[in-house]
Design a protein around this motif. Structure first.
Motif, mmCIF file in Angstrom:
data_model
loop_
_atom_site.group_PDB
_atom_site.id
_atom_site.type_symbol
_atom_site.label_atom_id
_atom_site.label_comp_id
_atom_site.label_asym_id
_atom_site.label_seq_id
_atom_site.Cartn_x
_atom_site.Cartn_y
_atom_site.Cartn_z
ATOM 1 N N GLN A 47 -6.282 -7.344 -40.523
ATOM 2 C CA GLN A 47 -6.085 -8.314 -40.647
ATOM 3 C C GLN A 47 -5.573 -8.841 -39.280
ATOM 4 N N SER A 64 -10.729 -9.094 -41.371
ATOM 5 C CA SER A 64 -10.443 -10.384 -40.823
ATOM 6 C C SER A 64 -9.981 -10.713 -40.191
ATOM 7 N N ASN A 79 -13.878 -12.647 -41.891
ATOM 8 C CA ASN A 79 -13.854 -13.264 -41.729
ATOM 9 C C ASN A 79 -14.059 -13.705 -40.140
#
Length: 716
Positions: A408, A439, A465
């Motif tokens: 992330q 992400s 994402n």
């Protein structure tokens, strides 16, 4: 219409001309269209010197019977005798004043002052309402030169007009033509003027057939032609500004027809029964034996009866003591620069520590080095806006990512352009073999090429994402469907303005195991396109986010309820076209919703209550933010049928009274968070009178709620 300017007229021979007196006369002649043999002269004492003459203007044939010579009508002013006296000047040098023929010797003493004639013509323009014309300096010079030529030829050489240019009938009739709106008006000489433009409207000469009505008609024709030119110009340029979407118009028309039909339709099932019961109860509450209740009786017979705690027991709830883990995390955040290793720290605590550091703006390169050291299984940095390209390259160029499963790097637009990926995360074909969750929200410098290189080394991604990645286009989804079509389960495309749902519809259908789809704030989301995808892949969907999809209507919710039986999370915030019919479809089709987000929807209190009664038993989180019609019916339904409810948002619902909120909080034993932002009607009667010690009320006036709001709530 041409206006003669008052200026010094240069001499034809190159010699300076004497200054003109105020009594000088300029005698323009009517322009000739073609050359014809001249008729016998009216002045029999002087024979004609040429064999051709100009064709007469038809308007002058009736002036005093002079049909053999063409005349020019001028407005003259005699300063010595009669001011405003009218004269008809003939080519033979004679003049007709009030129907009486005068000799050529009187012409010199009755010449027209150019300045005075200009003023008279200007007054005529003002009286007739005609628009003023724009002239350039070259036009004025041309006009004066032709006036001089006309004067000499009228006085000395009446037959010299044989060599002049021929004028067509259109040029004689129109005079000045405006070809375009933007270019200047073409210069026109005195000979091209229509004879009607030289006549004073207020005092026309005797025998003239021109009337004020005809002048007004000509002015109206000129205005009409000018308006037509403006209209043509607007039609030519309208396509640059107009936007018309045929599909959108057809969809709106069809949805309106369906909504009209649904208003008459009686929905079968528990939802319609609950709606009918509540409406009957409202009618019975308002009327009793045909007589309306008074306000006191209405309050005493209110359906909500909530006894608050006694006034002597109104005390603030005791502060909750923080846990040992929370105290330890606070100490670590304050002394993050002194941490030397994160070995043996579980991934869950690493995630919480990174979140706290990013929230307090204390995240730096030192702590990022600790995260990437060794062979980590998860790297979660919610905010990378502080990270530069050099720092990112230095941290990840030697990182062992063979065991990395969660990556992330949100808000990484500053540090992650396409050209740094080959030397960091995508440096080898097998650099990310176990990566399952990626992400990159806010990667505004990541394009289709960079993402392709990253996905090529991570074939096992199940969740990706790509929110706010503005450079990504529809070809990205085609690439993901070819590479991850059989394994991808979660796809987030929030605010990707360059991605068109119409172009990615075929690629979306290739994701056979897709369970989560987020399309927040995508203007291309429409009912027809959503229907095609839902029909193909709706059976596996568990979470669908459609916030700010303003083009969706009740028919789209009907498709969702019929094709998504396993849906658990639905976000319909700011979908303003939905009506109570949408809640009826959801109640009859989606029976296992655990999280339902509404915001600024126009649902009625009875419809929300009916939905909660029929399908609210499984709700864990419900948001009714700014659903202004929510009131006591919804409160009763929540208190009776929402046993599992943990998070409730009734912000800006100002019909919720102290009794309604108190009844909800005391009845829902699982409730942990209640959001009441903007509810100014709430008093201490509810705040200090409810009996649920586990609930946390956010949004009270003068309450420092920001200390309790975190991105990941510890109890959620």
């Amino acid at each position: 219409m041409t206006i003669l300017r008052s200026r010094e007229i240069p001499s034809v021979s190159g010699k300076p001309r004497p200054k003109r007196q105020s009594s000088d006369i300029i005698q323009p002649s009517t322009p000739a269209r073609k050359q014809e043999p001249s008729a016998p002269s009216l002045d029999r004492s002087s024979p004609p010197t040429n064999t051709f003459r100009r064709r007469r203007s038809p308007r002058l044939e009736s002036l005093n019977g002079f049909t053999e010579k063409e005349v020019s009508i001028l407005v003259c002013s005699n300063r010595k005798s009669n001011v405003g006296e009218r004269f008809l000047s003939l080519r033979s040098g004679k003049k007709v004043a009030n129907g009486i023929e005068t000799s050529g010797s009187e012409i010199d003493s009755r010449k027209l002052d150019l300045v005075e004639e200009t003023n008279i013509v200007s007054k005529e323009l003002d009286n007739s309402g005609d628009d003023a014309l724009v002239r350039s300096e070259e036009k004025g010079k041309s006009v004066m030169a032709e006036v001089n030529d006309v004067e000499m030829k009228c006085d000395e050489k009446p037959s010299s007009s044989v060599n002049r240019r021929k004028y067509t009938r259109e040029e004689k009739a129109k005079g000045i033509q405006v070809e375009n709106l933007s270019p200047p008006i073409t210069t026109v000489g005195v000979e091209e003027m229509d004879i009607d433009n030289s006549i004073d409207i207020q005092n026309p000469p005797e025998g003239a057939s021109l009337t004020k009505s005809s002048v007004n008609a000509q002015n109206q024709n000129g205005n009409a032609s000018r308006n037509q030119q403006f209209r043509d110009f607007a039609e030519r340029n309208a396509s640059r500004f107009a936007r018309f979407d045929v599909e959108m118009e057809e969809e709106e028309e069809s949805s309106d027809k369906e909504e009209v039909e649904l208003q008459v339709e009686d929905w079968p099932g528990p939802f319609s029964t609950a709606m009918k019961i509540m409406k009957d109860r409202e009618e019975n509450t308002i009327l009793h034996d045909g007589v309306p209740f008074s306000s006191d009786i209405e309050r005493s017979s209110s359906p909500i009866v909530w006894p608050p705690r006694r006034s002597d027991s109104f005390t603030s709830p005791p502060p909750r003591a923080p846990s040992l883990q929370e105290l330890s995390m606070r100490v670590l955040v304050k002394n993050a620069d002194a941490i030397t290793s994160l070995d043996y720290v579980p991934d869950s605590l690493r995630v919480k520590l990174c979140q706290l550091l990013c929230d307090s703006r204390r995240m730096d390169v030192h702590f990022l080095d600790l995260l990437v050291r060794g062979s980590p299984t998860g790297i979660c940095v919610p905010d990378c806006s502080w990270l530069t390209e050099e720092q990112f390259t230095e941290c990840f160029k030697n990182c062992d990512t063979s065991n990395l499963m969660v990556l992330q790097l949100d808000q990484c637009g500053r540090c992650m352009p396409d050209y740094v990926l080959p030397s960091t995360l995508a440096r080898s074909p097998k650099s990310l073999p176990m990566l399952s969750s990626l992400s990159l929200s806010g990667a505004c410098r990541l394009s289709d090429v960079g993402l392709r290189a990253l996905v090529s080394v991570a074939p096992a991604i199940t969740s990706i994402n790509l929110s706010q990645c503005s450079l990504l286009t529809s070809s990205t989804i085609d690439m993901l469907s070819d590479s991850l079509g059989l394994v991808l389960r979660e796809l987030y495309l929030n605010e990707c303005q360059s991605i068109d749902l119409k172009l990615i519809l075929t690629a979306l259908k290739k994701f056979e195991k897709l369970e989560v789809l987020s399309l927040v704030d995508l203007p291309s989301v429409r009912g027809r396109l959503l229907r095609e995808f839902i029909t193909a892949r709706g059976q596996a969907l568990k979470q669908l986010t459609l916030s700010n999809s303003v083009k969706l209507t009740d028919s789209s919710i009907k498709d969702i309820s019929e094709n998504c039986p396993n849906l658990r999370v639905l976000d319909l915030a700011n979908v303003c076209k939905l009506t109570d019919c949408a809640l009826g479809y959801l109640a009859n089709g989606c029976q296992f919703l655990e999280k339902l987000i509404f915001c600024r929807n126009s649902f009625s209190d009875e419809a929300v209550a009916a939905f909660v009664e029929t399908s609210g038993g499984s709700l864990v989180e419900l948001s009714l933010n700014n659903v202004k019609k929510v009131g006591h019916n919804t409160a009763l339904a929540l208190a009776k049928f929402s046993e599992k409810l943990q998070i409730l948002d009734v912000s800006w619902c100002r019909d919720m009274s102290d009794n309604a909120l108190g009844y909800i909080v005391d009845s829902c034993s699982s409730l942990k968070v209640l959001k009441v932002f903007g509810c100014t009607q709430i008093t201490d009667t509810f705040v200090l009178g409810h009996s649920n010690p586990n609930v946390e009320i956010l949004g009270l006036k003068m309450d420092p709620f920001l200390n309790h709001l975190t991105k990941n709530h510890p109890d959620s």
